[in-house]
Scaffold this motif. Sequence first.
Motif, mmCIF file in Angstrom:
data_model
loop_
_atom_site.group_PDB
_atom_site.id
_atom_site.type_symbol
_atom_site.label_atom_id
_atom_site.label_comp_id
_atom_site.label_asym_id
_atom_site.label_seq_id
_atom_site.Cartn_x
_atom_site.Cartn_y
_atom_site.Cartn_z
ATOM 1 N N SER A 13 45.153 -15.155 -11.296
ATOM 2 C CA SER A 13 45.205 -14.222 -10.163
ATOM 3 C C SER A 13 46.125 -14.708 -9.050
ATOM 4 O O SER A 13 45.880 -14.463 -7.871
ATOM 5 C CB SER A 13 43.785 -13.993 -9.603
ATOM 6 N N ASN A 14 47.180 -15.408 -9.435
ATOM 7 C CA ASN A 14 48.131 -15.898 -8.442
ATOM 8 C C ASN A 14 49.007 -14.751 -7.946
ATOM 9 O O ASN A 14 49.660 -14.070 -8.722
ATOM 10 C CB ASN A 14 49.014 -16.988 -9.062
ATOM 11 N N ARG A 15 48.991 -14.538 -6.641
ATOM 12 C CA ARG A 15 49.821 -13.490 -6.033
ATOM 13 C C ARG A 15 50.526 -14.096 -4.830
ATOM 14 O O ARG A 15 49.877 -14.538 -3.887
ATOM 15 C CB ARG A 15 48.965 -12.294 -5.615
ATOM 16 N N THR A 16 51.839 -14.087 -4.880
ATOM 17 C CA THR A 16 52.618 -14.749 -3.835
ATOM 18 C C THR A 16 53.739 -13.845 -3.349
ATOM 19 O O THR A 16 54.434 -13.213 -4.146
ATOM 20 C CB THR A 16 53.232 -16.067 -4.366
ATOM 21 N N LEU A 17 53.898 -13.803 -2.039
ATOM 22 C CA LEU A 17 55.034 -13.118 -1.427
ATOM 23 C C LEU A 17 56.047 -14.190 -1.038
ATOM 24 O O LEU A 17 55.684 -15.184 -0.406
ATOM 25 C CB LEU A 17 54.586 -12.342 -0.187
ATOM 26 N N ARG A 18 57.287 -14.003 -1.423
ATOM 27 C CA ARG A 18 58.327 -14.983 -1.112
ATOM 28 C C ARG A 18 59.463 -14.322 -0.339
ATOM 29 O O ARG A 18 59.799 -13.163 -0.584
ATOM 30 C CB ARG A 18 58.886 -15.616 -2.392
ATOM 31 N N VAL A 19 60.035 -15.085 0.562
ATOM 32 C CA VAL A 19 61.214 -14.632 1.302
ATOM 33 C C VAL A 19 62.269 -15.719 1.171
ATOM 34 O O VAL A 19 62.109 -16.820 1.709
ATOM 35 C CB VAL A 19 60.894 -14.374 2.789
ATOM 36 N N ALA A 20 63.322 -15.431 0.434
ATOM 37 C CA ALA A 20 64.348 -16.432 0.152
ATOM 38 C C ALA A 20 65.147 -16.779 1.408
ATOM 39 O O ALA A 20 65.578 -15.896 2.147
ATOM 40 C CB ALA A 20 65.286 -15.913 -0.937
ATOM 41 N N GLN A 21 65.318 -18.082 1.637
ATOM 42 C CA GLN A 21 66.139 -18.594 2.739
ATOM 43 C C GLN A 21 66.574 -20.014 2.394
ATOM 44 O O GLN A 21 65.764 -20.819 1.929
ATOM 45 C CB GLN A 21 65.357 -18.620 4.058
ATOM 46 N N PHE B 180 64.098 -17.000 13.762
ATOM 47 C CA PHE B 180 63.758 -15.622 14.135
ATOM 48 C C PHE B 180 62.717 -15.033 13.189
ATOM 49 O O PHE B 180 61.766 -14.374 13.630
ATOM 50 C CB PHE B 180 65.011 -14.750 14.148
ATOM 51 N N ILE B 181 62.874 -15.269 11.898
ATOM 52 C CA ILE B 181 61.904 -14.751 10.928
ATOM 53 C C ILE B 181 60.543 -15.406 11.143
ATOM 54 O O ILE B 181 59.497 -14.748 11.066
ATOM 55 C CB ILE B 181 62.405 -14.979 9.487
ATOM 56 N N GLU B 182 60.528 -16.686 11.458
ATOM 57 C CA GLU B 182 59.262 -17.367 11.736
ATOM 58 C C GLU B 182 58.608 -16.795 12.995
ATOM 59 O O GLU B 182 57.380 -16.715 13.090
ATOM 60 C CB GLU B 182 59.491 -18.868 11.883
ATOM 61 N N LEU C 159 50.966 -13.862 10.457
ATOM 62 C CA LEU C 159 51.113 -14.220 9.051
ATOM 63 C C LEU C 159 51.130 -15.741 8.926
ATOM 64 O O LEU C 159 51.788 -16.425 9.713
ATOM 65 C CB LEU C 159 52.419 -13.657 8.490
ATOM 66 N N THR C 160 50.398 -16.269 7.968
ATOM 67 C CA THR C 160 50.451 -17.701 7.703
ATOM 68 C C THR C 160 51.438 -17.939 6.565
ATOM 69 O O THR C 160 51.469 -17.180 5.596
ATOM 70 C CB THR C 160 49.066 -18.249 7.326
ATOM 71 N N TYR C 161 52.217 -18.989 6.677
ATOM 72 C CA TYR C 161 53.305 -19.204 5.728
ATOM 73 C C TYR C 161 53.648 -20.691 5.656
ATOM 74 O O TYR C 161 53.206 -21.495 6.484
ATOM 75 C CB TYR C 161 54.552 -18.434 6.183
ATOM 76 N N LYS C 162 54.430 -21.030 4.662
ATOM 77 C CA LYS C 162 55.018 -22.366 4.604
ATOM 78 C C LYS C 162 56.418 -22.233 4.012
ATOM 79 O O LYS C 162 56.688 -21.315 3.221
ATOM 80 C CB LYS C 162 54.162 -23.319 3.775
ATOM 81 N N PHE C 163 57.297 -23.133 4.401
ATOM 82 C CA PHE C 163 58.660 -23.103 3.875
ATOM 83 C C PHE C 163 58.780 -24.136 2.764
ATOM 84 O O PHE C 163 58.525 -25.324 2.972
ATOM 85 C CB PHE C 163 59.683 -23.399 4.971
ATOM 86 N N ALA C 164 59.127 -23.662 1.578
ATOM 87 C CA ALA C 164 59.282 -24.545 0.420
ATOM 88 C C ALA C 164 60.757 -24.908 0.280
ATOM 89 O O ALA C 164 61.567 -24.089 -0.173
ATOM 90 C CB ALA C 164 58.768 -23.858 -0.841
ATOM 91 N N GLU C 165 61.105 -26.109 0.688
ATOM 92 C CA GLU C 165 62.513 -26.529 0.646
ATOM 93 C C GLU C 165 63.053 -26.548 -0.778
ATOM 94 O O GLU C 165 64.212 -26.200 -1.018
ATOM 95 C CB GLU C 165 62.656 -27.914 1.283
ATOM 96 N N ARG C 166 62.197 -26.960 -1.701
ATOM 97 C CA ARG C 166 62.646 -27.059 -3.092
ATOM 98 C C ARG C 166 63.047 -25.692 -3.649
ATOM 99 O O ARG C 166 64.051 -25.566 -4.360
ATOM 100 C CB ARG C 166 61.530 -27.665 -3.949
ATOM 101 N N ASN C 167 62.254 -24.679 -3.318
ATOM 102 C CA ASN C 167 62.549 -23.324 -3.801
ATOM 103 C C ASN C 167 63.396 -22.521 -2.818
ATOM 104 O O ASN C 167 63.744 -21.375 -3.089
ATOM 105 C CB ASN C 167 61.243 -22.572 -4.069
ATOM 106 N N ARG C 168 63.674 -23.129 -1.672
ATOM 107 C CA ARG C 168 64.458 -22.481 -0.619
ATOM 108 C C ARG C 168 63.913 -21.083 -0.296
ATOM 109 O O ARG C 168 64.621 -20.080 -0.359
ATOM 110 C CB ARG C 168 65.934 -22.407 -1.023
ATOM 111 N N SER C 169 62.642 -21.071 0.057
ATOM 112 C CA SER C 169 62.017 -19.785 0.381
ATOM 113 C C SER C 169 60.737 -19.992 1.182
ATOM 114 O O SER C 169 60.130 -21.066 1.144
ATOM 115 C CB SER C 169 61.695 -19.007 -0.898
ATOM 116 N N TYR C 170 60.359 -18.945 1.900
ATOM 117 C CA TYR C 170 59.059 -18.916 2.561
ATOM 118 C C TYR C 170 58.028 -18.445 1.543
ATOM 119 O O TYR C 170 58.275 -17.502 0.793
ATOM 120 C CB TYR C 170 59.073 -17.969 3.754
#
Length: 337
Positions: free
Chosen positions: A133-141, A147-149, A157-168
């Motif tokens: 049941s993994n559901r993830t919204l990603r925003v590539a950056q 500004f987006i943060e 909205l709670t979020y984290k930036f994944a440097e490895r995947n270059r996305s929120y």
Amino acid sequence: MEHELAKCIGLWLAEGDSKTKYEITFTNNCWQLVKLFSDTICKLFKDHTFNARIYVYSKKQERPEIRLPKHSINYYIDQRARKPYFIFRLASVDIVKKWKKITKEIQKDEKHYTNILSGFFAGEGNIKTGAHSNRTLRVAQKKPNNFIEKIFKNLKLTYKFAERNRSYVITGKWNWDIFAEYKIADLHPDKKQRFWKAYKEFKENHYPNLYLKREVYNSLITYLSAFELALKFNRSQARICDVLMELKKENKIRNFRVRSRDYWTKNKNLIIISKIKKKYLNLLKTKTRKTADFAKELGVNWKSANKRLKELEKLGLVEKAANDWILSNTRKEVVVL
């Protein structure tokens, strides 16, 4: 026009070229988005003279139907293209200068944040679903975007930036609820379909760490049962009871049992009793009484009357004076259920 403009600014921030001084550009493989962007820009600068162009790239120089009579349409081959993509271009130094000024003004106004994010997500967002049941919204950056943060924080909205995947990375149903409320994923037709399909598969709310505990505690200004809290937070009574017991161990809340049901409160000046216990208190308003007097007046045996009086004594509502029971002097609020 204002809503469409904010969405187009989001699209441009995601997949436009903000560095050039000579033209407004926007690239996407969804013709619906490119047409929206083109229509909005052309309407915005209708009093200016310009040459708008559409470039169509495909693997076999396909020619999808495009109806923009005032645009120059150009077709090219791109062997890497898995599906046709489109580039909108409008060359004008004067218009670019005005466009950038408009985008800065719109970005300053928080009322446009949801529409800007809708456009940005249409360009750079994606919906990922998988096992367990993994559901993830990603925003590539490529790197964190201040500004987006700022928009994320404004919408809570709670979020984290994944440097490895270059996305929120955005997870948790509470975040999906915010996306659903503002229809943030609705601008791109394919992403809209995937979002709502995944959103409907959520079975219950999933809260971040300590969120449920904090919200349950905040809800107990008066008093609620575990059943009522379970309905409020859409969780099982077992899960709510775990939270309540944890809060009780920390001496943050307490419970009162009335007719086989526990009522919980954080109000230390509140006492909850049953209608039966209230009858005992009423009898003491006129005079002091012995346990046997209560048994006779209420039609119960001595043992039962003594048990109720001991419970009231523990609550600090009555006390023993020699062999008689008297009302205690308390300033606490008594609620009868």
